[in-house]
Design a protein around this motif. Structure first.
Motif, PDB file in Angstrom:
ATOM      1  N   ALA A   6      48.034  -2.068  37.515  1.00 44.66           N
ATOM      2  CA  ALA A   6      48.642  -0.849  36.978  1.00 44.66           C
ATOM      3  C   ALA A   6      49.053  -0.014  38.182  1.00 44.66           C
ATOM      4  O   ALA A   6      48.254   0.738  38.726  1.00 44.66           O
ATOM      5  CB  ALA A   6      47.649  -0.099  36.099  1.00 44.66           C
ATOM      6  N   LYS A  12      56.109   7.764  28.800  1.00 46.85           N
ATOM      7  CA  LYS A  12      56.313   7.130  27.498  1.00 46.85           C
ATOM      8  C   LYS A  12      56.134   8.183  26.416  1.00 46.85           C
ATOM      9  O   LYS A  12      55.405   9.161  26.583  1.00 46.85           O
ATOM     10  CB  LYS A  12      55.300   5.996  27.290  1.00 46.85           C
ATOM     11  CG  LYS A  12      55.546   4.826  28.218  1.00 46.85           C
ATOM     12  CD  LYS A  12      54.746   3.614  27.813  1.00 46.85           C
ATOM     13  CE  LYS A  12      55.084   2.486  28.783  1.00 46.85           C
ATOM     14  NZ  LYS A  12      54.716   1.205  28.338  1.00 46.85           N
ATOM     15  N   ASP A  51      48.358  -1.013  27.707  1.00 44.74           N
ATOM     16  CA  ASP A  51      48.713  -2.423  27.950  1.00 44.74           C
ATOM     17  C   ASP A  51      50.214  -2.603  27.719  1.00 44.74           C
ATOM     18  O   ASP A  51      50.932  -1.638  27.402  1.00 44.74           O
ATOM     19  CB  ASP A  51      47.857  -3.370  27.105  1.00 44.74           C
ATOM     20  CG  ASP A  51      48.139  -3.301  25.608  1.00 44.74           C
ATOM     21  OD1 ASP A  51      49.127  -2.649  25.185  1.00 44.74           O
ATOM     22  OD2 ASP A  51      47.374  -3.901  24.844  1.00 44.74           O
ATOM     23  N   GLU A  52      50.685  -3.832  27.862  1.00 44.45           N
ATOM     24  CA  GLU A  52      52.123  -4.093  27.734  1.00 44.45           C
ATOM     25  C   GLU A  52      52.681  -3.729  26.363  1.00 44.45           C
ATOM     26  O   GLU A  52      53.870  -3.438  26.233  1.00 44.45           O
ATOM     27  CB  GLU A  52      52.436  -5.576  28.014  1.00 44.45           C
ATOM     28  CG  GLU A  52      52.176  -6.020  29.431  1.00 44.45           C
ATOM     29  CD  GLU A  52      50.827  -6.730  29.616  1.00 44.45           C
ATOM     30  OE1 GLU A  52      50.713  -7.528  30.542  1.00 44.45           O
ATOM     31  OE2 GLU A  52      49.891  -6.474  28.833  1.00 44.45           O
ATOM     32  N   GLY A  53      51.839  -3.710  25.337  1.00 45.39           N
ATOM     33  CA  GLY A  53      52.294  -3.369  23.993  1.00 45.39           C
ATOM     34  C   GLY A  53      52.177  -1.889  23.663  1.00 45.39           C
ATOM     35  O   GLY A  53      52.488  -1.475  22.547  1.00 45.39           O
ATOM     36  N   THR A  78      50.937   0.999  33.063  1.00 48.29           N
ATOM     37  CA  THR A  78      50.767  -0.195  32.239  1.00 48.29           C
ATOM     38  C   THR A  78      49.974  -1.234  33.008  1.00 48.29           C
ATOM     39  O   THR A  78      50.370  -1.645  34.101  1.00 48.29           O
ATOM     40  CB  THR A  78      52.127  -0.771  31.816  1.00 48.29           C
ATOM     41  OG1 THR A  78      52.857   0.241  31.106  1.00 48.29           O
ATOM     42  CG2 THR A  78      51.949  -1.985  30.916  1.00 48.29           C
ATOM     43  N   THR A  80      49.134  -4.756  33.558  1.00 45.08           N
ATOM     44  CA  THR A  80      49.800  -6.018  33.245  1.00 45.08           C
ATOM     45  C   THR A  80      48.903  -7.204  33.580  1.00 45.08           C
ATOM     46  O   THR A  80      48.146  -7.181  34.553  1.00 45.08           O
ATOM     47  CB  THR A  80      51.115  -6.146  34.031  1.00 45.08           C
ATOM     48  OG1 THR A  80      50.835  -6.054  35.423  1.00 45.08           O
ATOM     49  CG2 THR A  80      52.097  -5.060  33.640  1.00 45.08           C
ATOM     50  N   TRP A  82      46.282  -8.354  31.987  1.00 47.38           N
ATOM     51  CA  TRP A  82      44.859  -8.281  31.650  1.00 47.38           C
ATOM     52  C   TRP A  82      44.581  -9.092  30.388  1.00 47.38           C
ATOM     53  O   TRP A  82      45.350  -9.042  29.417  1.00 47.38           O
ATOM     54  CB  TRP A  82      44.425  -6.845  31.420  1.00 47.38           C
ATOM     55  CG  TRP A  82      44.253  -6.038  32.674  1.00 47.38           C
ATOM     56  CD1 TRP A  82      44.652  -6.380  33.931  1.00 47.38           C
ATOM     57  CD2 TRP A  82      43.658  -4.753  32.769  1.00 47.38           C
ATOM     58  NE1 TRP A  82      44.325  -5.379  34.805  1.00 47.38           N
ATOM     59  CE2 TRP A  82      43.712  -4.369  34.124  1.00 47.38           C
ATOM     60  CE3 TRP A  82      43.081  -3.888  31.854  1.00 47.38           C
ATOM     61  CZ2 TRP A  82      43.206  -3.152  34.583  1.00 47.38           C
ATOM     62  CZ3 TRP A  82      42.579  -2.681  32.303  1.00 47.38           C
ATOM     63  CH2 TRP A  82      42.637  -2.319  33.658  1.00 47.38           C
ATOM     64  N   LYS A  87      40.661  -5.788  28.929  1.00 46.36           N
ATOM     65  CA  LYS A  87      41.054  -4.510  28.333  1.00 46.36           C
ATOM     66  C   LYS A  87      39.891  -3.900  27.551  1.00 46.36           C
ATOM     67  O   LYS A  87      39.590  -2.708  27.684  1.00 46.36           O
ATOM     68  CB  LYS A  87      42.273  -4.689  27.420  1.00 46.36           C
ATOM     69  CG  LYS A  87      43.540  -5.020  28.185  1.00 46.36           C
ATOM     70  CD  LYS A  87      44.756  -5.069  27.279  1.00 46.36           C
ATOM     71  CE  LYS A  87      44.844  -6.396  26.580  1.00 46.36           C
ATOM     72  NZ  LYS A  87      46.089  -6.557  25.818  1.00 46.36           N
TER      73      LYS A  87
END
Length: 185
Positions: A6, A12, A51-53, A78, A80, A82, A87
């Motif tokens: 990260a 966002k 996370d990515e989502g 983010t 990435t 993991w 997580k």
């Protein structure tokens, strides 16, 4: 140069972030209000980890405070690559590891007194008012968890005097009566 999972901050939309459904950390309305007051005072200082989502890994309380303040976009990082387990474990570690630290109560007292003398609003820092008073003026010790340990048979009176001679006279009078006193300036 070392790369981190990260390593980049990007804004966002709060509405696009997904709270972790099994987040075991709770946030009272009072604590969310404290976080919101902190954001108002100092701005946004720590990105929310997702996370990515877009699922929140760390920063649920800050996101709740952002909603309370009607902030639309916030800084995020983010994580990435993991695994689900990484997580899941970090959600817990991020909340637990800071609790394993303690306080140097003498230095904390000096810092709080200094801020108080500058007129800074100490309620923004998050300490309970009774604990803060005890740290600044009372006889206390503390444990590694940051909780004050008190003797239930002790009672504290705080008398603030602006006259040094009056303070010394009162101190000597109390000492003569056999009371355990401490002079603090």
């Amino acid at each position: 140069i070392m790369e981190w999972p990260a390593d980049k901050i990007e804004r966002k939309k709060v509405d696009d972030l997904i709270p972790y459904a099994r987040n075991a950390r709770t946030h009272s309305d009072e604590q969310v209000a404290q976080l919101a007051a902190s954001i108002k005072e100092w701005g946004w200082t720590t990105p929310v980890l997702v996370d990515e989502g877009g699922e929140i890994i760390a920063g649920h309380g800050r996101v709740m405070a952002a909603r309370k303040l009607n902030i639309d976009e916030i800084p995020t990082m983010t994580a990435t690559g993991w695994s689900k387990a990484q997580k899941q474990a970090y959600v817990l570690a991020d909340n637990q590891l800071p609790q394993n630290a303690g306080w140097d109560v003498d230095l904390l007292s000096v810092e709080m007194k200094d801020l108080d003398s500058e007129g800074f609003d100490l309620s923004l820092i998050g300490f309970d008012a009774d604990y803060l008073t005890s740290i600044m003026y009372g006889d206390q010790s503390e444990t590694n968890s940051g909780n004050m340990v008190t003797d239930e048979n002790k009672h504290i009176i705080l008398i603030e005097l602006s006259d040094e001679m009056q303070c010394q006279t009162l101190y000597e009078e109390f000492e003569q009566r056999g009371l355990n006193c401490k002079l603090m300036s």
